[in-house]
Design an enzyme around this catalytic site. Structure first.
Site, PDB file in Angstrom:
ATOM      1  N   SER A 135      42.270  45.847  38.770  1.00 24.94           N
ATOM      2  CA  SER A 135      43.154  45.480  37.653  1.00 24.94           C
ATOM      3  C   SER A 135      43.043  46.562  36.590  1.00 24.94           C
ATOM      4  O   SER A 135      42.055  47.321  36.570  1.00 24.94           O
ATOM      5  CB  SER A 135      42.682  44.150  37.061  1.00 24.94           C
ATOM      6  N   TYR A 148      36.531  38.210  32.742  1.00 22.32           N
ATOM      7  CA  TYR A 148      37.413  38.855  33.719  1.00 22.32           C
ATOM      8  C   TYR A 148      37.215  40.377  33.724  1.00 22.32           C
ATOM      9  O   TYR A 148      37.090  40.981  34.788  1.00 22.32           O
ATOM     10  CB  TYR A 148      38.864  38.503  33.388  1.00 22.32           C
TER      11      TYR A 148
HETATM   12  C1  8X3 Z   1      45.639  41.332  35.186  1.00 27.13           C
HETATM   13  C2  8X3 Z   1      46.172  42.427  34.392  1.00 27.13           C
HETATM   14  O1  8X3 Z   1      47.513  43.130  32.357  1.00 27.13           O
HETATM   15  O2  8X3 Z   1      48.009  40.939  33.289  1.00 27.13           O
HETATM   16  O3  8X3 Z   1      44.801  41.811  36.206  1.00 27.13           O
HETATM   17  O4  8X3 Z   1      45.923  41.309  32.063  1.00 27.13           O
HETATM   18  S1  8X3 Z   1      46.952  41.922  32.952  1.00 27.13           S
END
Ligand code: 8X3
Length: 247
Positions: A135, A148
């Site tokens: 991510s 996260y």
């Molecule tokens: C999620 C990325 O930018 O939607 O992994 O937080 S974001």
């Protein structure tokens, strides 16, 4: 599992929806026999039927479940570590330990378990590929996101470490780091609150699961000497995590 011995096998975790499901379809179109793993077996079986693949009930947080997946696979050419996600948005002061445990178990230890179990077969394939979906949260910290962001950083470091440890072995490693992709991601993060999930994508043109699947398909179809190490992909409307142009 009975498939022709020269058919290449791709394993996709978290394949019951979103990026995993779209990736399974893309890899099947490319000729892979795709083994789709997730907890929601009914959705998986429907997908496997459609793409001529194999559905396997898989819980990446469970050692026995991952071992059973490893045992049933005659070979592994591609592994897509896609299972994972976020739970909640809370400051460190208000962090929910159960949410943290879930995020670390799925994103970090889940990737570790599956990768460990399948790595010998990926090496034996003579041209293995591990794609780990991390991510943009693997590259920066943001307020209320430490559970996260820390899990995504750890998952990414585990993946990046393999690039060195496997040097000289016939396995390529690609980290795909998406920004905002409209999938069930935010619905899971907000515990089923659809209004809150919708707000994340309000006024932007977010990425969709197929955008990421196409990129994974491109990665998987490069010749064996080409290793795409890291791909960061965001909507044009997103500069950083949490920083959007809303119109
Ligand atoms: C999620 C990325 O930018 O939607 O992994 O937080 S974001």
């Amino acid at each position: 599992m009975t498939i022709a011995p020269d058919t290449r096998i791709a394993v996709v975790t978290g394949a019951s929806s979103g990026i995993g499901e779209a990736t399974a379809r893309t890899l099947a179109e490319q000729g892979f026999h795709v083994v789709v793993g997730a907890r929601r077996l009914d959705r998986l079986e429907k997908l496997a039927d459609e793409i001529g693949g194999t559905a396997i009930e898989l819980d990446v947080t469970d050692e026995d479940s991952v071992a059973a997946l490893g045992a049933v696979l005659p070979r592994v050419d591609v592994l897509v570590n896609n299972a994972g996600g976020a739970k909640g948005l809370a400051t460190v002061l208000e962090a929910d330990l159960d949410d943290w445990r879930w995020m670390w178990e799925t994103n970090v230890l889940g990737t570790l378990r599956v990768t460990k179990a399948l790595l010998p077969k990926l090496i034996d394939s003579g041209d293995g590929l591990i794609v780990t979906v991390t991510s943009v949260a693997a590259f920066s910290a943001y307020d209320n996101g430490s559970g996260y962001t820390s899990a995504k950083h750890a998952q990414a470091v585990l993946h990046r470490t393999l690039r060195g440890e496997l040097l000289g072995k016939p396995v390529r490693l690609t980290e795909i780091a998406p920004g905002a992709v409209e999938t069930e991601f935010s619905l899971v993060r907000f515990d089923g609150d659809q209004d809150r999930a919708d707000k994340v994508y309000e006024g932007i043109d977010p990425l969709v699961a197929d955008d990421i699947a196409e990129i994974i398909g491109f990665v998987a179809s490069r010749p064996p000497h080409v290793n795409l190490d890291q791909i960061i992909v965001k909507p044009r409307d997103q500069a950083d995590p949490g920083r959007f142009h809303r119109h």
